[in-house]
Design a protein around this motif. Structure first.
Motif, short mmCIF file in Angstrom:
data_model
loop_
_atom_site.label_atom_id
_atom_site.label_comp_id
_atom_site.label_asym_id
_atom_site.label_seq_id
_atom_site.Cartn_x
_atom_site.Cartn_y
_atom_site.Cartn_z
N PRO A 105 -13.28 -39.78 64.09
CA PRO A 105 -11.74 -40.17 65.05
C PRO A 105 -10.86 -41.47 65.26
O PRO A 105 -9.60 -41.32 65.30
CB PRO A 105 -12.00 -38.90 66.01
CG PRO A 105 -13.68 -39.62 65.79
CD PRO A 105 -14.16 -39.47 64.88
N THR A 142 -15.19 -41.84 55.23
CA THR A 142 -16.06 -42.29 56.61
C THR A 142 -16.15 -43.23 56.81
O THR A 142 -17.01 -43.92 55.76
CB THR A 142 -16.93 -40.98 56.71
OG1 THR A 142 -16.63 -39.75 56.87
CG2 THR A 142 -17.57 -41.66 58.16
N SER A 199 -11.69 -25.17 71.13
CA SER A 199 -12.27 -25.70 71.86
C SER A 199 -12.94 -25.39 73.52
O SER A 199 -13.83 -24.50 73.47
CB SER A 199 -11.78 -27.08 72.62
OG SER A 199 -10.50 -27.34 73.16
N TYR A 235 -10.10 -30.96 61.05
CA TYR A 235 -10.63 -32.15 61.73
C TYR A 235 -10.85 -32.19 63.64
O TYR A 235 -11.41 -32.10 63.48
CB TYR A 235 -10.30 -33.11 61.11
CG TYR A 235 -11.04 -34.50 61.69
CD1 TYR A 235 -12.18 -34.67 60.76
CD2 TYR A 235 -10.94 -35.19 62.96
CE1 TYR A 235 -13.05 -35.89 61.40
CE2 TYR A 235 -11.43 -36.28 63.39
CZ TYR A 235 -12.67 -36.82 62.60
OH TYR A 235 -13.10 -37.30 63.31
N ASN A 236 -9.47 -31.48 64.33
CA ASN A 236 -9.26 -31.91 64.93
C ASN A 236 -9.76 -30.26 65.78
O ASN A 236 -10.51 -30.63 66.94
CB ASN A 236 -7.74 -31.70 65.49
CG ASN A 236 -7.22 -32.64 65.40
OD1 ASN A 236 -8.05 -34.19 64.79
ND2 ASN A 236 -5.99 -32.92 65.28
N THR A 283 -13.48 -30.78 65.99
CA THR A 283 -14.02 -31.72 66.91
C THR A 283 -14.15 -31.37 67.93
O THR A 283 -15.18 -31.55 68.80
CB THR A 283 -13.37 -33.56 66.48
OG1 THR A 283 -12.17 -32.52 66.83
CG2 THR A 283 -14.06 -34.37 65.49
N THR A 328 -16.99 -28.60 68.37
CA THR A 328 -19.13 -30.01 68.30
C THR A 328 -19.08 -29.91 69.20
O THR A 328 -19.97 -30.55 70.07
CB THR A 328 -18.62 -30.55 66.61
OG1 THR A 328 -18.41 -29.65 65.67
CG2 THR A 328 -20.36 -30.87 67.29
N THR A 329 -18.29 -31.39 70.26
CA THR A 329 -17.72 -32.09 71.05
C THR A 329 -18.27 -30.71 72.17
O THR A 329 -19.44 -31.33 73.16
CB THR A 329 -16.54 -31.85 71.66
OG1 THR A 329 -16.13 -33.11 71.19
CG2 THR A 329 -16.59 -32.73 73.07
N LYS A 367 -22.60 -29.41 70.93
CA LYS A 367 -23.49 -30.57 70.62
C LYS A 367 -24.41 -30.69 71.41
O LYS A 367 -24.65 -30.75 72.60
CB LYS A 367 -22.65 -32.19 70.74
CG LYS A 367 -23.90 -33.26 69.76
CD LYS A 367 -23.43 -34.48 70.86
CE LYS A 367 -23.74 -35.57 70.26
NZ LYS A 367 -23.82 -36.81 70.16
N GLY A 424 -15.42 -32.86 60.36
CA GLY A 424 -15.22 -33.56 61.99
C GLY A 424 -16.49 -32.80 63.02
O GLY A 424 -17.25 -33.23 64.00
N ALA A 438 -18.39 -36.31 62.38
CA ALA A 438 -18.52 -36.62 62.75
C ALA A 438 -18.75 -37.34 64.39
O ALA A 438 -19.57 -37.83 65.41
CB ALA A 438 -17.00 -37.07 63.30
N ILE A 439 -18.91 -35.78 64.66
CA ILE A 439 -19.57 -35.07 66.98
C ILE A 439 -21.30 -35.18 66.58
O ILE A 439 -21.66 -36.57 67.88
CB ILE A 439 -19.09 -34.18 67.05
CG1 ILE A 439 -17.83 -34.44 67.17
CG2 ILE A 439 -19.45 -34.31 68.66
CD1 ILE A 439 -16.80 -35.38 68.15
#
Length: 408
Positions: free
Chosen positions: A19, A55, A144, A190-191, A194, A197-198, A201, A247, A250-251
């Motif tokens: 990101p 990436t 989220s 992607y949004n 992420t 996954t935030t 994690k 996404g 990335a996290i």
């Protein structure tokens, strides 16, 4: 303040584009990703990659770039192809979250904001899962907030229970449609990934990217030909899937990403995505698009589709499991299976459960099937328990007894 130029501080080790919009290395050089190409201080550099880059990673003082096929390249003179393993060498903390087999699983809607799953606590749902003997619970995530609900369960009632949760990202519930451009669909996916996954994690080892997104793209036939799929809608599908995979990684690159389909003979759609093929009205399609790579293949198969070892393709028997095994070489997860709710009598529904469990258990090693997840634990039409969350059907005990007698 002196007149000399002040160098911008180096980015933190582990910074990733996306990101991040840019990365500054220890020499002060600024790296960006523009149109699938790596730029250093605004000038394109040759990484040696045959495919577009997706990436850029800054890790332990080195710059890495990963292409759309999942291959990493390390900055140097020349750049080096360092394979598909993540340079961070992340030991999967998530993999240790829930040890043991994930083979026997079931679907539910743990994070729903209404209905029985909302009113029934995570602890109460877990008690049912433990009684059934399942160790893997599939739950949909559309934002989220839903991911936060699942995280709360994993840090609460589910912690140390031996039952893992498979989140399945559902972009259909947050605005994805087949008219989106590939870039817009990528951003949406992607949004979503992420954001989810935030929250998750370190708590989950696997995430499924998408749920039956192939369904609105089939325009003819049974799905086994490239000609059966919409050429105009394909970029949107490819974009949202690419976005979700990127996404998640990335996290937390230790989380394994799964991609799957819902139409019985949609294995061809998966092959096209894996090999960078797009539909163009012909039987074979056209190559040259970005290819996807996932860590486990997801597939749905209900009784209404017949036997998975003999899917009827152009009036001929076809082994779909063999196609999945040979095409991708990664574990298979049957993330939905169940009876024919529209046609089966209750006796037929009941009889199907031990029959399907026995077949998939017997095929586990031959086809590298890691998980089979029935739909569903609670549902008026498909559930082992009726929609009231209380009434257990005869199939409940048959499921429970089979799992107990056939440990994995």
């Amino acid at each position: 303040m002196n007149a000399q130029a002040v160098s911008k501080a180096a980015s933190a080790s582990g910074t990733v584009i996306p990101p991040a919009a840019s990365i500054t290395d220890s020499s002060g050089a600024v790296w960006t990703l523009v149109g699938g190409r790596v730029n250093r201080n605004g000038v394109g550099v040759s990484t040696g990659s045959p495919a577009a880059l997706a990436t850029i990673l800054y890790y332990n003082g080195a710059i890495y770039a990963k292409n759309s096929a999942g291959t990493w390249f390390k900055n140097g003179s020349p750049w080096q192809n360092v394979g598909t393993a993540d340079p961070r060498g992340v030991a999967s903390a998530a993999a240790a979250v829930t040890s043991g087999s994930k083979f026997y699983g079931i679907n539910g809607h743990l994070a729903y904001g209404s209905g029985i799953y909302k009113t029934m606590s995570a602890a109460a749902q877990l008690a049912i899962l433990k009684d059934l003997g399942v160790t893997n619970y599939r739950a949909d995530v559309a934002d989220s907030g839903m991911a936060k609900t699942i995280a709360a369960a994993l840090t609460g009632a589910f912690k140390g229970s031996g039952v893992s949760i498979l989140p399945v990202l559902n972009p259909l519930s947050c605005g994805w449609n087949t008219s989106l451009s590939e870039s817009s669909a990528y951003t949406l996916g992607y949004n979503l990934a992420t954001g989810a996954t935030t929250q998750l994690k370190g708590l989950v080892s696997h995430i499924e990217c998408g749920n039956e997104l192939d369904v609105p793209l089939k325009i003819s036939g049974d799905g086994s030909s490239a000609a059966n799929w919409s050429a105009s809608a394909w970029p949107s599908l490819r974009g949202v899937l690419r976005g979700m995979i990127d996404g998640v990684r990335a996290i937390d690159p230790s989380i394994k990403c799964g991609v799957g389909t819902g139409i019985p003979l949609s294995y061809r759609a998966l092959q096209m995505l894996w090999n960078g093929v797009s539909p163009n009205g012909t039987t074979n399609g056209v190559s040259g698009s970005a290819s996807l790579r996932w860590d486990f293949t997801c597939y749905h198969w209900y009784e209404s589709s017949g036997d998975m070892l003999c899917g009827w393709q152009n009036s001929a028997c076809y082994d779909v499991l063999q196609a999945l095994k040979d095409s991708f070489g990664v574990p298979i997860w049957l993330t939905e299976w169940g009876w024919n709710a529209q046609k089966d009598t209750m006796d037929q529904k009941t009889a199907y459960v031990p029959k399907a469990l026995a077949q998939y258990r017997s095929l586990k090693d031959k086809y590298n099937i890691e998980a089979i997840m029935m739909y569903a634990v609670i549902d008026d039409n498909y559930g082992l328990i009726a929609g009231d969350g209380v009434t257990k059907r005869a199939s409940y005990d048959l499921f429970k007894n089979f799992v107990k007698a056939n440990p994995v």
